[in-house]
Design a protein around this motif. Structure first.
Motif, short mmCIF file in Angstrom:
data_model
loop_
_atom_site.label_atom_id
_atom_site.label_comp_id
_atom_site.label_asym_id
_atom_site.label_seq_id
_atom_site.Cartn_x
_atom_site.Cartn_y
_atom_site.Cartn_z
N GLY A 61 -50.53 -0.23 15.74
CA GLY A 61 -50.43 -1.10 16.92
C GLY A 61 -51.77 -1.30 17.59
O GLY A 61 -52.11 -2.41 18.02
N MET A 62 -52.58 -0.23 17.71
CA MET A 62 -53.92 -0.35 18.29
C MET A 62 -54.81 -1.25 17.44
O MET A 62 -55.60 -2.05 17.95
N TRP A 63 -54.67 -1.11 16.12
CA TRP A 63 -55.46 -1.98 15.23
C TRP A 63 -55.09 -3.45 15.44
O TRP A 63 -55.98 -4.31 15.59
N GLU A 64 -53.80 -3.75 15.51
CA GLU A 64 -53.39 -5.13 15.71
C GLU A 64 -53.86 -5.66 17.06
O GLU A 64 -54.28 -6.82 17.18
N ARG A 65 -53.81 -4.81 18.09
CA ARG A 65 -54.29 -5.24 19.41
C ARG A 65 -55.80 -5.49 19.39
O ARG A 65 -56.29 -6.44 20.01
N ASP A 66 -56.54 -4.65 18.67
CA ASP A 66 -57.98 -4.86 18.56
C ASP A 66 -58.29 -6.17 17.84
O ASP A 66 -59.20 -6.92 18.25
N MET A 67 -57.56 -6.46 16.77
CA MET A 67 -57.78 -7.72 16.05
C MET A 67 -57.44 -8.91 16.92
O MET A 67 -58.17 -9.92 16.94
N ASP A 68 -56.32 -8.81 17.63
CA ASP A 68 -55.92 -9.93 18.49
C ASP A 68 -56.90 -10.13 19.65
O ASP A 68 -57.11 -11.26 20.11
N ALA A 69 -57.51 -9.03 20.10
CA ALA A 69 -58.52 -9.15 21.16
C ALA A 69 -59.74 -9.91 20.65
O ALA A 69 -60.34 -10.72 21.38
N VAL A 70 -60.13 -9.67 19.40
CA VAL A 70 -61.24 -10.41 18.80
C VAL A 70 -60.92 -11.90 18.76
O VAL A 70 -61.75 -12.75 19.14
N LEU A 71 -59.72 -12.23 18.33
CA LEU A 71 -59.32 -13.64 18.27
C LEU A 71 -59.25 -14.25 19.66
O LEU A 71 -59.64 -15.40 19.86
N GLY A 72 -58.76 -13.47 20.62
CA GLY A 72 -58.60 -13.98 21.98
C GLY A 72 -59.91 -14.37 22.63
O GLY A 72 -59.96 -15.31 23.42
N ARG A 73 -60.99 -13.65 22.30
CA ARG A 73 -62.28 -14.00 22.90
C ARG A 73 -63.12 -14.90 21.99
O ARG A 73 -64.31 -15.07 22.20
N GLY A 74 -62.48 -15.45 20.95
CA GLY A 74 -63.18 -16.38 20.08
C GLY A 74 -64.12 -15.73 19.11
O GLY A 74 -65.07 -16.35 18.63
N GLY A 75 -63.88 -14.44 18.79
CA GLY A 75 -64.76 -13.72 17.87
C GLY A 75 -64.67 -14.24 16.45
O GLY A 75 -63.75 -14.99 16.08
N GLY A 76 -65.64 -13.82 15.63
CA GLY A 76 -65.72 -14.30 14.27
C GLY A 76 -65.22 -13.31 13.24
O GLY A 76 -64.68 -12.24 13.56
N LEU A 77 -65.45 -13.64 11.97
CA LEU A 77 -64.93 -12.84 10.87
C LEU A 77 -65.56 -11.46 10.80
O LEU A 77 -64.87 -10.47 10.52
N GLN A 78 -66.87 -11.36 11.04
CA GLN A 78 -67.50 -10.05 10.94
C GLN A 78 -66.99 -9.10 12.01
O GLN A 78 -66.77 -7.92 11.76
N GLU A 79 -66.77 -9.63 13.21
CA GLU A 79 -66.23 -8.79 14.28
C GLU A 79 -64.82 -8.34 13.94
O GLU A 79 -64.44 -7.19 14.18
N LEU A 80 -64.02 -9.25 13.36
CA LEU A 80 -62.67 -8.88 12.92
C LEU A 80 -62.73 -7.82 11.83
O LEU A 80 -61.93 -6.87 11.81
N MET A 81 -63.70 -7.96 10.93
CA MET A 81 -63.86 -6.99 9.85
C MET A 81 -64.27 -5.62 10.40
O MET A 81 -63.78 -4.58 9.95
N ASP A 82 -65.14 -5.61 11.39
CA ASP A 82 -65.63 -4.35 11.94
C ASP A 82 -64.51 -3.50 12.55
O ASP A 82 -64.52 -2.28 12.43
N VAL A 83 -63.55 -4.18 13.23
CA VAL A 83 -62.46 -3.40 13.84
C VAL A 83 -61.37 -3.05 12.84
O VAL A 83 -60.43 -2.32 13.17
N SER A 84 -61.49 -3.56 11.60
CA SER A 84 -60.45 -3.35 10.59
C SER A 84 -60.88 -2.42 9.47
O SER A 84 -60.06 -2.02 8.63
N GLU A 85 -62.15 -2.07 9.43
CA GLU A 85 -62.70 -1.38 8.27
C GLU A 85 -61.98 -0.08 7.93
O GLU A 85 -61.65 0.20 6.78
N LYS A 86 -61.71 0.75 8.94
CA LYS A 86 -61.09 2.04 8.69
C LYS A 86 -59.67 1.90 8.16
O LYS A 86 -59.19 2.74 7.39
N MET A 87 -58.98 0.83 8.55
CA MET A 87 -57.60 0.64 8.13
C MET A 87 -57.52 0.02 6.73
O MET A 87 -56.57 0.28 6.00
N LEU A 88 -58.52 -0.79 6.37
CA LEU A 88 -58.49 -1.46 5.06
C LEU A 88 -58.83 -0.49 3.93
O LEU A 88 -58.37 -0.67 2.80
N ARG A 89 -59.70 0.49 4.21
CA ARG A 89 -60.05 1.56 3.29
C ARG A 89 -60.91 1.10 2.11
O ARG A 89 -61.90 1.75 1.79
#
Length: 530
Positions: A104-132
């Motif tokens: 849930g925290m991961w999804e909220r972090d990703m949605d926060a990136v989208l909400g502020r108009g962030g890009g792909l690298q920022e989305l990747m940075d908050v997802s790295e630990k979960m993607l493995r």
């Protein structure tokens, strides 16, 4: 999206024997202990039960149950998830809560990136630990847009991509040889390649498409975790956010092709400064690496949709490229065939026929009541960002000039296209502000204004005559032909003007200062016209 049964099964493996008896992709938003009818709430909650009777009751309410019993030896058939022969109910329930919290925290972090108009690298940075695994995102021109910086990968193809910032021509040939592009462009789901024919590891690929081609390609190298249902569902949580960025950055109505648009965006932002990278990408988008380039920029007004303007320009200026960027429709022109074409489009110099691009754009601007800025010519694509700023400034100054006379010094043969080559003095004057009198109070400026004042009082035209004489580089024959007078009168007139105002036009420095003064005088006329 929530946490799927496939994810729960993998995360709970240490808690006992985990079995799912339903579609593993079924997902939930949270877990709750079943304590009777009073605990029943939403259908997106997984209810944890310790007996088969409780599982049956949950099912009767139209909800889904998880069966947990450390004494049991087989799963409950009415539960979608069973954990048996291991930890107790409370321990498994707490583990489930922790799983829902982390995802849930991961999804909220990703949605926060989208909400502020962030890009792909920022989305990747908050997802790295979960993607493995190692993940890269490339555009249709195979330029690297984002990657998992903290998840190293020893695959040579991936290492070259990260090192260069784009796939090399040799690697692209490998993709073509093994027919990788076709499934990327055609298939909708995950594309798993386990042949190891190009990459060192199994790859899981997802491509996002528009009406004309694919827009983004996301590649997961399975260098840490092998392909499995858990991996696909976790990857899909990330891809659902990538899809939203793809829809934002690559709308369906983009006319010039996503690969071209991405390349042009990078050029206009000044991100493609390396000449080798530019040459590689030029091959993929149909733009010559060397040509006589020029940028036209048309600011889009608030009350208009750019779609019609884009579609009209695409067919009108081809093979030149058109892109919507930073609130402007911008044309990168490389159509010019004339080696002498330095400051403006000449008749017959364009492959589209006798009308130059400038002529055609000007006609469209008149029709749509718009203005266009034009950069200076350039031959190095790395200078495109500077050319874009030139065109934007020319358009801005043109907007100021529009209420006054059309044939101002910053236009050429067109009343809707304003050239930076002819707007340089206006640009300097506009930036000087309170310091402008330092430049328009020179001796040459005083002479030019005195001539204009005397013309107004006496009905003469010495102001225009001196200007034409200087612009024609003092060639009497050309001046006489342009002003419809005898060449002998040209010498007579200029001698009288020089004597009356104490100037010597044989002095090249004075000639430059006088023309400079004329430009500033025209700028004052432009400002007064507003």
């Amino acid at each position: 999206m929530g946490v799927s049964l496939n994810i729960m099964k993998r995360e709970l493996e240490a808690m006992g024997n985990v079995t799912i008896s339903s579609d593993g992709s079924l997902d939930f938003e949270n877990a709750r202990l079943y304590l009777g009818e009073s605990s029943i709430a939403g259908d997106d909650i997984l209810y944890v039960c310790s007996t088969s009777e409780d599982c049956e009751s949950v099912r009767g309410y139209g909800r889904h149950a998880a069966f947990v019993d450390h004494h049991a030896t087989k799963p409950d058939q009415t539960a979608v998830l069973s954990v048996t022969g291991g930890e107790g109910t409370l321990q498994v329930f707490n583990a489930l809560l922790e799983i829902f919290y982390r995802f849930g925290m991961w999804e909220r972090d990703m949605d926060a990136v989208l909400g502020r108009g962030g890009g792909l690298q920022e989305l990747m940075d908050v997802s790295e630990k979960m993607l493995r695994n190692n993940v890269v995102v490339v555009d249709p021109a195979l330029k690297l847009l984002a990657y998992t910086k903290g998840t190293p990968c020893d695959d040579p193809i991936t290492m070259e991509l990260i090192g260069h910032g784009y796939h090399t021509e040799e690697n692209i040939r490998k993709f073509q040889l093994h027919k990788r592009f076709k499934p990327w462009a055609k298939e909708d789901g995950f594309i798993v390649n386990d042949t190891l024919s190009i990459c060192k590891y199994v790859t899981v690929v997802k491509s996002f498409k528009t009406k004309t081609s694919f827009s983004l390609i996301v590649v997961m190298m399975c260098n840490k975790l092998s392909p499995c249902d858990y991996l696909y569902d976790t990857f899909d949580l990330f891809l659902s956010r990538v899809k939203r960025i793809a829809a934002r950055e690559y709308p369906e109505d983009k006319p010039s092709g996503n690969a071209v648009d991405t390349f042009l965006h990078d050029l206009l932002l000044g991100r493609e400064g390396n000449e080798a990278i530019i040459r590689e990408r030029c091959k993929l988008v149909g733009i010559p690496p060397e040509a006589r380039f020029c940028l036209f920029t048309i600011p889009v007004t608030e009350d208009m949709s750019p779609s019609r303007l884009l579609s009209d320009l695409v067919t009108m200026v081809a093979p030149a490229k058109v892109v919507l960027f930073d609130g402007c429709v911008t044309v990168l022109c490389f159509n010019c065939l004339s080696p002498q074409c330095a400051l403006h489009c000449e008749v017959g110099s364009c492959p589209r026929g006798h009308k130059s691009i400038s002529s055609r754009i000007n006609e469209l601007m008149e029709k749509m009541d718009l203005i266009c800025g034009r950069s200076s010519k350039f031959t190095n694509l790395a200078k495109a960002s500077i050319a874009y700023r030139q065109a934007r400034e020319a358009a801005r100054l043109g907007a100021k000039a529009k209420p006054g006379a059309h044939k101002l010094p910053i236009s050429f043969n067109w009343n809707r296209i304003f050239s930076f080559d002819r707007a340089q003095i206006a640009f300097i004057a506009d930036k000087m502000g309170d310091d402008l009198p330092l430049l328009n109070s020179t001796y040459a400026s005083v002479v030019v204004r005195s001539i204009a004042k005397d013309d107004a009082e006496r009905g003469t035209d010495n102001y225009q005559f001196l200007y034409e004489y200087l612009m024609c580089e003092r060639r009497a024959n050309i001046v006489a032909e342009k002003l419809h007078m005898h060449r002998n009168n040209v010498k007579y007139r200029i001698d009288r003007i020089e004597g009356a105002y104490g100037i010597d036009t044989s002095d090249p420095a004075l000639r430059f200062a006088l023309l400079f003064a004329y430009r500033f005088d025209d700028i004052e006329i432009m400002q007064n016209a507003q």
